[in-house]
Design a protein around this motif. Structure first.
Motif, PDB file in Angstrom:
ATOM      1  N   MET A   1      13.472  26.096 -15.448  1.00 14.74           N
ATOM      2  CA  MET A   1      13.796  26.732 -17.083  1.00 14.74           C
ATOM      3  C   MET A   1      12.656  25.154 -17.323  1.00 14.74           C
ATOM      4  SD  MET A   1      15.768  27.861 -20.019  1.00 14.74           S
ATOM      5  CE  MET A   1      16.072  29.443 -19.342  1.00 14.74           C
ATOM      6  N   GLY A   2      12.010  25.707 -18.377  1.00 16.57           N
ATOM      7  CA  GLY A   2      11.470  24.063 -18.918  1.00 16.57           C
ATOM      8  C   GLY A   2      12.249  23.575 -20.258  1.00 16.57           C
ATOM      9  N   TRP A   3      11.922  22.436 -20.488  1.00 17.76           N
ATOM     10  CA  TRP A   3      12.451  21.583 -20.225  1.00 17.76           C
ATOM     11  C   TRP A   3      11.602  20.422 -22.303  1.00 17.76           C
ATOM     12  CZ3 TRP A   3      12.190  16.320 -20.705  1.00 17.76           C
ATOM     13  CH2 TRP A   3      11.322  15.816 -19.754  1.00 17.76           C
ATOM     14  N   ARG A   4      10.101  20.437 -22.533  1.00 17.76           N
ATOM     15  CA  ARG A   4       9.153  20.046 -22.686  1.00 17.76           C
ATOM     16  C   ARG A   4       8.329  20.706 -23.675  1.00 17.76           C
ATOM     17  NH1 ARG A   4       6.741  16.102 -17.706  1.00 17.76           N
ATOM     18  NH2 ARG A   4       9.019  14.255 -17.764  1.00 17.76           N
ATOM     19  N   THR A   5       7.719  20.318 -24.613  1.00 15.53           N
ATOM     20  CA  THR A   5       7.062  20.554 -25.834  1.00 15.53           C
ATOM     21  C   THR A   5       6.172  19.774 -25.448  1.00 15.53           C
ATOM     22  OG1 THR A   5       8.693  21.481 -27.321  1.00 15.53           O
ATOM     23  CG2 THR A   5       6.715  21.191 -27.692  1.00 15.53           C
ATOM     24  N   VAL A   6       4.811  20.588 -24.978  1.00 14.57           N
ATOM     25  CA  VAL A   6       3.445  19.689 -25.142  1.00 14.57           C
ATOM     26  C   VAL A   6       2.659  20.147 -26.858  1.00 14.57           C
ATOM     27  CG1 VAL A   6       1.071  19.714 -24.385  1.00 14.57           C
ATOM     28  CG2 VAL A   6       3.363  19.829 -23.149  1.00 14.57           C
ATOM     29  N   VAL A   7       2.689  19.540 -26.879  1.00 16.85           N
ATOM     30  CA  VAL A   7       1.553  19.533 -28.243  1.00 16.85           C
ATOM     31  C   VAL A   7       0.048  19.348 -28.301  1.00 16.85           C
ATOM     32  CG1 VAL A   7       0.988  19.017 -30.356  1.00 16.85           C
ATOM     33  CG2 VAL A   7       3.341  19.190 -29.825  1.00 16.85           C
ATOM     34  N   ILE A   8      -1.264  20.182 -28.479  1.00 13.07           N
ATOM     35  CA  ILE A   8      -2.402  19.993 -29.162  1.00 13.07           C
ATOM     36  C   ILE A   8      -2.951  19.799 -29.981  1.00 13.07           C
ATOM     37  CG2 ILE A   8      -4.525  21.634 -27.859  1.00 13.07           C
ATOM     38  CD1 ILE A   8      -2.422  20.645 -25.408  1.00 13.07           C
ATOM     39  N   SER A   9      -3.397  18.925 -30.402  1.00 14.72           N
ATOM     40  CA  SER A   9      -3.723  18.881 -31.839  1.00 14.72           C
ATOM     41  C   SER A   9      -5.095  18.192 -31.823  1.00 14.72           C
ATOM     42  CB  SER A   9      -2.954  16.935 -32.185  1.00 14.72           C
ATOM     43  OG  SER A   9      -2.836  16.428 -31.690  1.00 14.72           O
ATOM     44  N   GLN A  10      -6.162  18.296 -31.056  1.00 12.95           N
ATOM     45  CA  GLN A  10      -7.368  18.467 -30.807  1.00 12.95           C
ATOM     46  C   GLN A  10      -8.209  18.561 -29.945  1.00 12.95           C
ATOM     47  OE1 GLN A  10      -8.784  14.650 -28.813  1.00 12.95           O
ATOM     48  NE2 GLN A  10      -6.408  13.433 -28.608  1.00 12.95           N
ATOM     49  N   HIS A  11      -9.341  18.714 -30.149  1.00 13.42           N
ATOM     50  CA  HIS A  11     -10.566  19.879 -29.585  1.00 13.42           C
ATOM     51  C   HIS A  11      -9.817  19.106 -27.601  1.00 13.42           C
ATOM     52  CE1 HIS A  11     -14.085  21.796 -28.445  1.00 13.42           C
ATOM     53  NE2 HIS A  11     -14.250  20.675 -27.644  1.00 13.42           N
ATOM     54  N   ALA A  12     -10.101  20.391 -27.496  1.00 11.46           N
ATOM     55  CA  ALA A  12      -8.987  20.229 -25.824  1.00 11.46           C
ATOM     56  C   ALA A  12      -9.741  21.009 -25.235  1.00 11.46           C
ATOM     57  CB  ALA A  12      -8.137  19.462 -25.921  1.00 11.46           C
ATOM     58  N   LYS A  13      -9.950  21.188 -24.066  1.00 11.51           N
ATOM     59  CA  LYS A  13      -9.813  22.586 -23.316  1.00 11.51           C
ATOM     60  C   LYS A  13      -8.034  22.602 -22.206  1.00 11.51           C
ATOM     61  CE  LYS A  13     -11.612  25.725 -18.980  1.00 11.51           C
ATOM     62  NZ  LYS A  13     -12.853  25.264 -18.408  1.00 11.51           N
ATOM     63  N   VAL A  14      -7.424  23.534 -22.129  1.00 11.29           N
ATOM     64  CA  VAL A  14      -5.978  24.235 -21.568  1.00 11.29           C
ATOM     65  C   VAL A  14      -6.316  24.784 -20.617  1.00 11.29           C
ATOM     66  CG1 VAL A  14      -3.481  24.611 -21.844  1.00 11.29           C
ATOM     67  CG2 VAL A  14      -4.640  23.069 -24.164  1.00 11.29           C
ATOM     68  N   SER A  15      -6.054  24.585 -19.128  1.00 10.18           N
ATOM     69  CA  SER A  15      -5.995  25.534 -18.227  1.00 10.18           C
ATOM     70  C   SER A  15      -4.906  25.305 -17.057  1.00 10.18           C
ATOM     71  CB  SER A  15      -7.580  25.009 -17.124  1.00 10.18           C
ATOM     72  OG  SER A  15      -7.862  23.835 -16.922  1.00 10.18           O
ATOM     73  N   TYR A  16      -4.767  25.990 -16.002  1.00  9.46           N
ATOM     74  CA  TYR A  16      -4.178  26.157 -14.939  1.00  9.46           C
ATOM     75  C   TYR A  16      -4.695  25.792 -13.378  1.00  9.46           C
ATOM     76  CZ  TYR A  16      -0.759  27.612 -11.832  1.00  9.46           C
ATOM     77  OH  TYR A  16      -0.030  27.627  -9.887  1.00  9.46           O
ATOM     78  N   SER A  17      -4.324  24.557 -13.126  1.00 10.95           N
ATOM     79  CA  SER A  17      -4.099  24.383 -11.155  1.00 10.95           C
ATOM     80  C   SER A  17      -3.245  23.310 -10.865  1.00 10.95           C
ATOM     81  CB  SER A  17      -5.709  23.302 -11.461  1.00 10.95           C
ATOM     82  OG  SER A  17      -5.980  23.049 -10.421  1.00 10.95           O
ATOM     83  N   GLY A  18      -2.578  24.101  -9.999  1.00 14.18           N
ATOM     84  CA  GLY A  18      -1.985  24.032  -8.972  1.00 14.18           C
ATOM     85  C   GLY A  18      -0.775  23.690  -9.664  1.00 14.18           C
ATOM     86  N   ARG A  19      -0.268  24.709 -10.480  1.00 10.10           N
ATOM     87  CA  ARG A  19       1.376  24.375 -10.646  1.00 10.10           C
ATOM     88  C   ARG A  19       1.326  23.113 -11.752  1.00 10.10           C
ATOM     89  NH1 ARG A  19       4.339  28.151 -11.388  1.00 10.10           N
ATOM     90  NH2 ARG A  19       5.557  27.656 -11.763  1.00 10.10           N
ATOM     91  N   LYS A  20       0.163  22.721 -12.799  1.00 14.22           N
ATOM     92  CA  LYS A  20       0.107  22.367 -13.335  1.00 14.22           C
ATOM     93  C   LYS A  20      -0.544  22.806 -14.458  1.00 14.22           C
ATOM     94  CE  LYS A  20       0.818  17.906 -10.631  1.00 14.22           C
ATOM     95  NZ  LYS A  20       0.003  16.530 -10.310  1.00 14.22           N
ATOM     96  N   ILE A  21      -0.329  22.023 -16.435  1.00 11.74           N
ATOM     97  CA  ILE A  21      -0.996  22.540 -17.003  1.00 11.74           C
ATOM     98  C   ILE A  21      -2.284  21.266 -17.394  1.00 11.74           C
ATOM     99  CG2 ILE A  21      -1.461  23.148 -19.529  1.00 11.74           C
ATOM    100  CD1 ILE A  21      -0.552  25.455 -17.177  1.00 11.74           C
ATOM    101  N   VAL A  22      -3.405  21.333 -17.236  1.00 11.74           N
ATOM    102  CA  VAL A  22      -4.372  21.261 -17.427  1.00 11.74           C
ATOM    103  C   VAL A  22      -5.048  20.689 -18.613  1.00 11.74           C
ATOM    104  CG1 VAL A  22      -6.797  19.776 -16.407  1.00 11.74           C
ATOM    105  CG2 VAL A  22      -5.096  20.483 -14.938  1.00 11.74           C
ATOM    106  N   VAL A  23      -4.565  19.288 -19.305  1.00  9.63           N
ATOM    107  CA  VAL A  23      -5.256  19.666 -20.495  1.00  9.63           C
ATOM    108  C   VAL A  23      -6.189  18.277 -20.522  1.00  9.63           C
ATOM    109  CG1 VAL A  23      -4.886  19.132 -22.685  1.00  9.63           C
ATOM    110  CG2 VAL A  23      -3.382  20.071 -21.680  1.00  9.63           C
ATOM    111  N   GLN A  24      -7.482  18.599 -20.748  1.00  9.01           N
ATOM    112  CA  GLN A  24      -9.174  17.763 -21.130  1.00  9.01           C
ATOM    113  C   GLN A  24      -9.561  17.825 -22.689  1.00  9.01           C
ATOM    114  OE1 GLN A  24     -10.896  20.835 -17.900  1.00  9.01           O
ATOM    115  NE2 GLN A  24     -11.689  18.770 -17.179  1.00  9.01           N
TER     116      GLN A  24
END
Length: 301
Positions: A1-24
């Motif tokens: 179970m996760g424990w972190r909070t990730v906040v996206i606050s600007q123009h970005a692309k959120v994708s998935y790759s290799g069991r990771k969330i990728v934020v560009q």
């Protein structure tokens, strides 16, 4: 179970790759292990998130919360078919006895008011009027002491002219914080195989989160207390981040020291286990400390 909070606050692309969330973003690329993520908060309407990212986050048990143009949470993802949900537990939930629901709601109200008194006292305010109301609590709070105390409590910690329904920065911050809290509680309810729609006390026909609204009550004053300490004229990004960080505030739940996000896990399990087996002992005791860790957010991009 996760424990972190990730906040996206600007123009970005959120994708998935290799069991990771990728934020560009235009400046950099960030990668976060998906198993670490408990909440992904998309705090802008300028972000794009792929279907694979949403699906993988949902299947890992993480919440994805989207905010509207006003900056307040507007919707969130919810897993439709958690692996531990069963027809038996849902049927029992729908048929929870009135007396049993009343027992749990009584303890929740007592715990909430106890927290309100603690917060009011720590803010240096007089608590005599609140303590008098505690002694008037009836089974299932039939006399609605919760509402009576809330009206007095908010005017004590803010000012005598404060009205909870008015449009102002304080209420905006309260609504934002409560939305984050509700989302975290809903996540735990779903993970335990129950429906968020069928509550113990709340029974709105238009709300999908009646049970979450019930179970979150003892923890609301944590957000009230933090907001009462701040000085702000608008709901800024920093205030929002501060409210999110409260998920890592240290407290005591039923005598054990933990952080808020873990206390919510224990609390939801505590309430649901009692509803399933009322032969168990049941109590709700929350005691807040003043320490607010700064490690709740991976970083905001």
């Amino acid at each position: 179970m996760g424990w972190r909070t990730v906040v996206i606050s600007q123009h970005a692309k959120v994708s998935y790759s290799g069991r990771k969330i990728v934020v560009q973003t235009k400046d950099a690329t960030h990668q976060v292990p998906i198993d670490d993520v408990q909440i992904l908060l998309v705090a802008t309407t300028q972000a794009v998130i792929t279907a694979s990212a949403i699906t993988e986050l949902s299947e890992s048990g993480a919440k994805v919360i989207f905010t509207g143009r006003d900056g307040n949470p507007s919707c969130e993802t919810m897993t439709d078919y958690p692996g531990n949900r069963s027809l038996g537990s849902i049927k029992k939930q729908v048929e929870w006895p009135t007396e049993l629901r009343g027992m749990v709601w009584t303890e929740i109200v007592k715990a909430k008011i106890a927290m309100q008194i603690q917060c009011t006292r720590q803010l240096g305010k007089e608590v005599t009027t609140l303590e008098k109301e505690v002694r008037a609590i009836e089974f299932d709070d039939l006399s609605n002491r919760e509402a009576v105390v809330a009206r007095k409590y908010f005017q004590l910690i803010f000012d005598k002219t404060f009205v909870r329904t008015e449009f102002n920065p304080i209420n905006a911050a309260l609504n934002y914080g409560y939305s984050i809290l509700l989302s975290a509680v809903n996540r735990e309810i779903v993970c335990n195989g129950y429906l968020t729609q069928f509550g113990i006390h709340h029974h709105s026909g238009v709300s999908d989160f009646n049970l979450g609204s019930d179970l979150m009550e003892p923890f609301r004053p944590i957000f009230d207390y933090w907001i009462a300490h701040q000085r702000f004229n608008e709901l800024t990004t920093d205030i929002k981040f501060g409210l999110i960080e409260l998920l890592n505030i240290e407290l005591q739940y039923n005598g054990q020291t933990t952080i808020l996000r873990n206390a919510l896990t224990k609390h939801v399990q505590n309430c649901l286990n009692f509803m399933a087996n009322p032969k168990n002992e049941f109590e709700v005791r929350v005691v807040m400390t003043n320490e607010v860790p700064n490690n709740a957010i991976i970083g905001h991009v």
